[in-house]
Design an enzyme around this catalytic site. Structure first.
Site, short mmCIF file in Angstrom:
data_model
loop_
_atom_site.label_atom_id
_atom_site.label_comp_id
_atom_site.label_asym_id
_atom_site.label_seq_id
_atom_site.Cartn_x
_atom_site.Cartn_y
_atom_site.Cartn_z
N ASN A 190 80.80 69.12 -22.55
CA ASN A 190 80.60 68.89 -23.82
C ASN A 190 80.20 70.29 -24.74
O ASN A 190 80.00 71.31 -24.18
CB ASN A 190 79.06 68.19 -23.82
CG ASN A 190 78.03 68.76 -23.42
OD1 ASN A 190 77.52 69.42 -23.87
ND2 ASN A 190 77.77 68.60 -21.97
N LYS A 216 65.47 71.25 -26.17
CA LYS A 216 66.16 72.17 -27.18
C LYS A 216 64.96 72.66 -28.22
O LYS A 216 63.82 72.10 -28.20
CB LYS A 216 66.93 71.34 -28.17
CG LYS A 216 67.96 70.79 -27.36
CD LYS A 216 69.03 71.67 -26.64
CE LYS A 216 70.16 71.14 -26.11
NZ LYS A 216 71.02 72.20 -25.38
N ASP A 248 65.83 75.81 -24.62
CA ASP A 248 67.21 76.13 -24.96
C ASP A 248 67.25 76.19 -26.49
O ASP A 248 67.25 75.28 -27.27
CB ASP A 248 67.98 75.20 -24.39
CG ASP A 248 69.67 75.55 -24.73
OD1 ASP A 248 70.01 76.58 -25.27
OD2 ASP A 248 70.49 74.72 -24.35
N GLU A 292 76.49 80.24 -21.19
CA GLU A 292 77.42 78.95 -21.19
C GLU A 292 78.57 79.17 -22.35
O GLU A 292 79.84 78.55 -21.99
CB GLU A 292 76.75 77.99 -21.41
CG GLU A 292 76.02 77.75 -22.81
CD GLU A 292 75.18 76.70 -23.20
OE1 GLU A 292 75.85 75.78 -23.96
OE2 GLU A 292 74.34 76.37 -22.43
N ASP A 318 80.25 78.44 -17.38
CA ASP A 318 80.86 76.99 -17.20
C ASP A 318 82.31 77.06 -16.93
O ASP A 318 83.06 77.38 -17.64
CB ASP A 318 80.51 76.04 -18.17
CG ASP A 318 80.90 74.72 -18.00
OD1 ASP A 318 81.75 74.30 -17.27
OD2 ASP A 318 80.57 74.06 -18.96
N GLU A 347 73.67 72.34 -14.15
CA GLU A 347 73.14 71.17 -15.05
C GLU A 347 73.15 69.87 -14.88
O GLU A 347 74.17 69.37 -14.16
CB GLU A 347 73.47 71.75 -16.50
CG GLU A 347 72.95 71.15 -17.62
CD GLU A 347 73.32 71.74 -19.07
OE1 GLU A 347 72.29 71.84 -19.76
OE2 GLU A 347 74.36 72.26 -18.95
#
Length: 388
Positions: free
Chosen positions: A53, A183, A212, A264, A291, A340
């Site tokens: 995603n 977040k 994050d 990421e 990732d 994750e």
């Protein structure tokens, strides 16, 4: 043996959630099937893959560039030295013919998606879980199927207040997670501190919160947040600024002493190396989130791990972004620090095989051939519908 077909379908994973930078109302991903002529249990072996995603489906690039290169190749040129299995490294090299160095953007996602499907097929042909195959080829020979996972959530959502945020995080803790993530950066600093404090109040012994910012901040704002966050016992402060602003990351590390995480949105070994060279990341406390599904796949991730070793980093400091089973297999096979997880989002592509439960922050992977997609009923149904 040979690859007989490669199929791609762009699928919606839309949601009303948003982080500090984007919303997910039009988010898509690519689902890929690599069909071989190898027969197991009366059916062709098919490897499956998809991209994480946060990036969109890559159907155009896959169909126009990477798929034709593989299907036009001499089949034997894509096999390993035994001739009995596919060679992911040779397949990767074939996909990257006529691609210039640099430009590590959307093409890295397209290649990473196909690469995932190739590794799934390779492990299935070998009759082994991918984590076992990786441990034997690139690790110490013995995988550890018990992998740390954290629950990612805490998105901004219309009408979601502090109580809603607490309920969400409490639901993850009740399901066995010991680290939860939320977040920040989509509200004011004062509001985000209030949100953080509301979650910290519900945490018990041995439980932690990560935050994050999704690359939202300039240097001044990143430092303002860093100073405010220093009062909290956070698991990490993630991706404060633009992922390629290594100077920002380095200067933030001079102010923020707690653990930080990023990576990421770096899509190559070279990008990862620049982070290690210039980003001020500290191997004793910080975390790297590369990732493979977004960064040219496991073939490139292996290069990244070699680079990290050369720079004094342990693979145990890597906790990949994405929440997919591919990174779980890599973690189990190569000793990463964890993975994750999105317990309630981006289904059916995230999560674990059916029956796998989180216990004290860890999951134990079952010994399924390949990546293990066949163990997740809702996901494998989507995949088999694509392969026909």
């Amino acid at each position: 043996m040979k690859i007989v077909n490669i199929l791609e379908s762009t699928r919606p994973i839309k949601s009303d959630i948003r982080n500090a930078y984007i919303d997910f109302s039009k988010m898509t991903l690519s689902l890929v099937a690599v069909v071989t002529d190898v027969i197991r249990d009366g059916r062709p072996v098919v490897g499956y893959g998809f991209n994480s995603n946060g990036r969109y489906g890559q159907g155009g690039l896959i169909r126009e560039r990477f798929l034709p290169r593989l299907l036009e190749a001499e089949p034997a040129s894509l096999l390993d030295e035994t001739g009995d299995n596919l060679d992911p490294h040779r397949i990767w090299a074939r996909m990257m013919i006529n691609e210039k160095p640099g430009g590590h953007g959307e093409r890295s996602v397209a290649v990473g998606t196909i690469d995932m499907a190739v590794w799934d097929a390779v492990a299935k042909i070998a009759g082994k879980p991918l984590y076992q195959l990786l441990a034997e080829r690139y690790g110490n020979g013995t995988p550890d199927p018990r992998v740390f996972v954290y629950a990612a959530g805490g998105y901004y959502y219309p009408g979601k207040g502090l109580e809603g945020l607490q309920r969400e995080m409490a639901s993850y803790l009740e399901r066995g997670y010991s680290v939860v993530k939320m977040k920040i950066g989509g509200a004011t600093l004062a509001q985000d501190c209030e949100r953080i404090e509301s979650v910290l109040r519900i945490l018990g012994p041995g439980q932690q919160l990560a935050v994050d910012a999704n690359g939202r901040f300039d240097l001044a704002t990143a430092i303002d947040y860093g100073r405010a966050l220093s009062q909290y016992p956070l698991f990490w402060y993630e991706e404060a600024g633009d992922p390629l602003d290594y100077e920002l990351q380095a200067k933030l590390g001079e102010v923020y002493a707690g653990p930080m995480a990023t990576g990421e949105n770096l899509f190559s070994m070279q990008d990862a190396r620049n982070l290690i060279r210039h980003g001020g990341m500290r191997p004793d406390r910080d975390w790297l989130q590369f990732d493979c599904a977004l960064s040219y796949g496991l073939v490139e991730y292996l290069r990244t791990l070699d680079m990290l070793k050369d720079h004094g980093w342990s693979p145990s400091r890597c906790i990949p972004h994405g929440g997919h089973q591919m990174s779980l297999a890599i973690a189990a096979g190569l000793g990463l620090g964890g993975n994750e997880s999105y317990p309630d989002l981006f289904q059916p592509y995230g999560g674990f095989p059916d029956g796998v439960k989180v216990q004290s922050g860890y999951v134990t992977l079952p010994p399924l051939p390949g990546i293990g997609f066949e163990g997740k009923a809702d996901l494998i149904a989507e995949m088999r519908a694509l392969a026909g």
